[in-house]
Motif scaffolding. Structure first.
Motif, PDB file in Angstrom:
ATOM      1  N   ILE A  37       0.845  -1.192   0.000  1.00 41.39           N
ATOM      2  CA  ILE A  37       0.000   0.000   0.000  1.00 41.39           C
ATOM      3  C   ILE A  37       0.888   1.252   0.000  1.00 41.39           C
ATOM      4  O   ILE A  37       0.617   2.215  -0.708  1.00 41.39           O
ATOM      5  CB  ILE A  37      -0.943   0.022   1.222  1.00 41.39           C
ATOM      6  CG1 ILE A  37      -1.738  -1.282   1.340  1.00 41.39           C
ATOM      7  CG2 ILE A  37      -1.846   1.250   1.207  1.00 41.39           C
ATOM      8  CD1 ILE A  37      -2.665  -1.599   0.196  1.00 41.39           C
ATOM      9  N   SER A  38       1.938   1.201   0.813  1.00 43.29           N
ATOM     10  CA  SER A  38       2.924   2.272   0.911  1.00 43.29           C
ATOM     11  C   SER A  38       4.198   1.637   1.465  1.00 43.29           C
ATOM     12  O   SER A  38       4.181   0.465   1.847  1.00 43.29           O
ATOM     13  CB  SER A  38       2.422   3.393   1.835  1.00 43.29           C
ATOM     14  OG  SER A  38       2.505   2.984   3.184  1.00 43.29           O
ATOM     15  N   PRO A  39       5.304   2.363   1.529  1.00 46.19           N
ATOM     16  CA  PRO A  39       6.526   1.765   2.097  1.00 46.19           C
ATOM     17  C   PRO A  39       6.362   1.309   3.550  1.00 46.19           C
ATOM     18  O   PRO A  39       7.134   0.477   4.022  1.00 46.19           O
ATOM     19  CB  PRO A  39       7.549   2.895   1.997  1.00 46.19           C
ATOM     20  CG  PRO A  39       7.075   3.738   0.864  1.00 46.19           C
ATOM     21  CD  PRO A  39       5.560   3.691   0.958  1.00 46.19           C
ATOM     22  N   THR A  40       5.326   1.808   4.236  1.00 49.14           N
ATOM     23  CA  THR A  40       5.131   1.450   5.643  1.00 49.14           C
ATOM     24  C   THR A  40       3.859   0.632   5.899  1.00 49.14           C
ATOM     25  O   THR A  40       3.505   0.385   7.050  1.00 49.14           O
ATOM     26  CB  THR A  40       5.083   2.725   6.520  1.00 49.14           C
ATOM     27  OG1 THR A  40       3.981   3.534   6.092  1.00 49.14           O
ATOM     28  CG2 THR A  40       6.378   3.491   6.439  1.00 49.14           C
ATOM     29  N   HIS A  41       3.189   0.212   4.834  1.00 46.75           N
ATOM     30  CA  HIS A  41       1.934  -0.524   4.985  1.00 46.75           C
ATOM     31  C   HIS A  41       1.807  -1.558   3.867  1.00 46.75           C
ATOM     32  O   HIS A  41       1.862  -1.220   2.691  1.00 46.75           O
ATOM     33  CB  HIS A  41       0.751   0.447   4.940  1.00 46.75           C
ATOM     34  CG  HIS A  41      -0.590  -0.197   5.053  1.00 46.75           C
ATOM     35  ND1 HIS A  41      -1.728   0.428   4.613  1.00 46.75           N
ATOM     36  CD2 HIS A  41      -0.994  -1.390   5.546  1.00 46.75           C
ATOM     37  CE1 HIS A  41      -2.782  -0.348   4.835  1.00 46.75           C
ATOM     38  NE2 HIS A  41      -2.347  -1.464   5.397  1.00 46.75           N
ATOM     39  N   VAL A  98      12.463  -3.169   6.875  1.00 48.75           N
ATOM     40  CA  VAL A  98      12.088  -4.432   7.514  1.00 48.75           C
ATOM     41  C   VAL A  98      10.794  -4.954   6.899  1.00 48.75           C
ATOM     42  O   VAL A  98      10.680  -6.146   6.601  1.00 48.75           O
ATOM     43  CB  VAL A  98      11.935  -4.251   9.043  1.00 48.75           C
ATOM     44  CG1 VAL A  98      11.516  -5.557   9.698  1.00 48.75           C
ATOM     45  CG2 VAL A  98      13.226  -3.727   9.652  1.00 48.75           C
ATOM     46  N   LEU A  99       9.833  -4.072   6.681  1.00 48.68           N
ATOM     47  CA  LEU A  99       8.578  -4.482   6.042  1.00 48.68           C
ATOM     48  C   LEU A  99       8.831  -4.997   4.631  1.00 48.68           C
ATOM     49  O   LEU A  99       8.301  -6.038   4.238  1.00 48.68           O
ATOM     50  CB  LEU A  99       7.582  -3.319   6.010  1.00 48.68           C
ATOM     51  CG  LEU A  99       6.229  -3.623   5.375  1.00 48.68           C
ATOM     52  CD1 LEU A  99       5.519  -4.748   6.119  1.00 48.68           C
ATOM     53  CD2 LEU A  99       5.381  -2.375   5.327  1.00 48.68           C
ATOM     54  N   ALA A 100       9.673  -4.309   3.885  1.00 46.22           N
ATOM     55  CA  ALA A 100      10.001  -4.759   2.524  1.00 46.22           C
ATOM     56  C   ALA A 100      10.661  -6.132   2.552  1.00 46.22           C
ATOM     57  O   ALA A 100      10.378  -6.992   1.707  1.00 46.22           O
ATOM     58  CB  ALA A 100      10.895  -3.739   1.833  1.00 46.22           C
ATOM     59  N   SER A 101      11.522  -6.360   3.527  1.00 49.29           N
ATOM     60  CA  SER A 101      12.193  -7.650   3.657  1.00 49.29           C
ATOM     61  C   SER A 101      11.176  -8.755   3.974  1.00 49.29           C
ATOM     62  O   SER A 101      11.224  -9.839   3.399  1.00 49.29           O
ATOM     63  CB  SER A 101      13.256  -7.570   4.761  1.00 49.29           C
ATOM     64  OG  SER A 101      13.879  -8.800   4.963  1.00 49.29           O
TER      65      SER A 101
END
Length: 111
Positions: A37-41, A98-101
Motif C-alpha cells: 500500500i505504501s513503504p510502511t503498509h 524491515v517491512l520490505a524484507s
C-alpha cells in the motif's frame, strides 16, 4: 534472500532463524497475494484450513513482542471452506526496510 533484522529486535539471535522459518512456512502455504500500500503498509491475503487465523494471531503476537514497531491487524474474510483473512502490516518509516524484507518472502502460487 537477505533478511533485514533491525537493532530494535529483542528476539535472541539464535531464535531468529526459527522465527523466519515460521514466516516462510506461512508465506509459502497460506499467502495468496501481497499488496504494498505504501513503504510502511502492506496487505496480505491468506487462505488455508481451519485454524489459520489462530496461527496468524499467534505468530504476529510473538513477533510484536520482540519487534514492537510492527502493527498487525488480522481481519477474517468469509469463505465456504477453511479460513481466509487479510493481514495488514504497518511499521514506522524508519523500519520500512524491515517491512520490505518481510513482504519480499516467497509466497504460495495456489489460488
Amino acid at each position: 534472500m537477505h533478511v533485514v533484522v533491525p537493532a530494535a529486535c529483542t528476539l535472541p539471535t539464535a531464535d531468529q532463524p526459527v522465527r523466519l522459518a515460521e514466516f516462510d512456512h506461512l508465506f509459502t502455504t497460506a499467502v495468496r497475494h501481497v499488496e504494498t500500500i505504501s513503504p510502511t503498509h502492506a496487505q496480505l491475503r491468506l487462505s488455508g484450513p481451519a485454524g489459520l487465523e489462530a496461527t496468524v494471531q499467534d505468530l504476529t503476537a510473538r513477533e510484536t513482542a520482540c519487534c514492537s514497531f510492527f502493527a498487525f491487524t488480522v481481519t477474517p474474510e468469509p469463505v465456504d471452506e477453511g479460513e481466509a483473512l487479510t493481514l495488514d502490516v504497518r511499521v514506522p518509516a524508519e523500519h520500512a526496510d524491515v517491512l520490505a524484507s518481510l513482504t519480499g518472502r516467497p509466497v504460495s502460487r495456489a489460488t
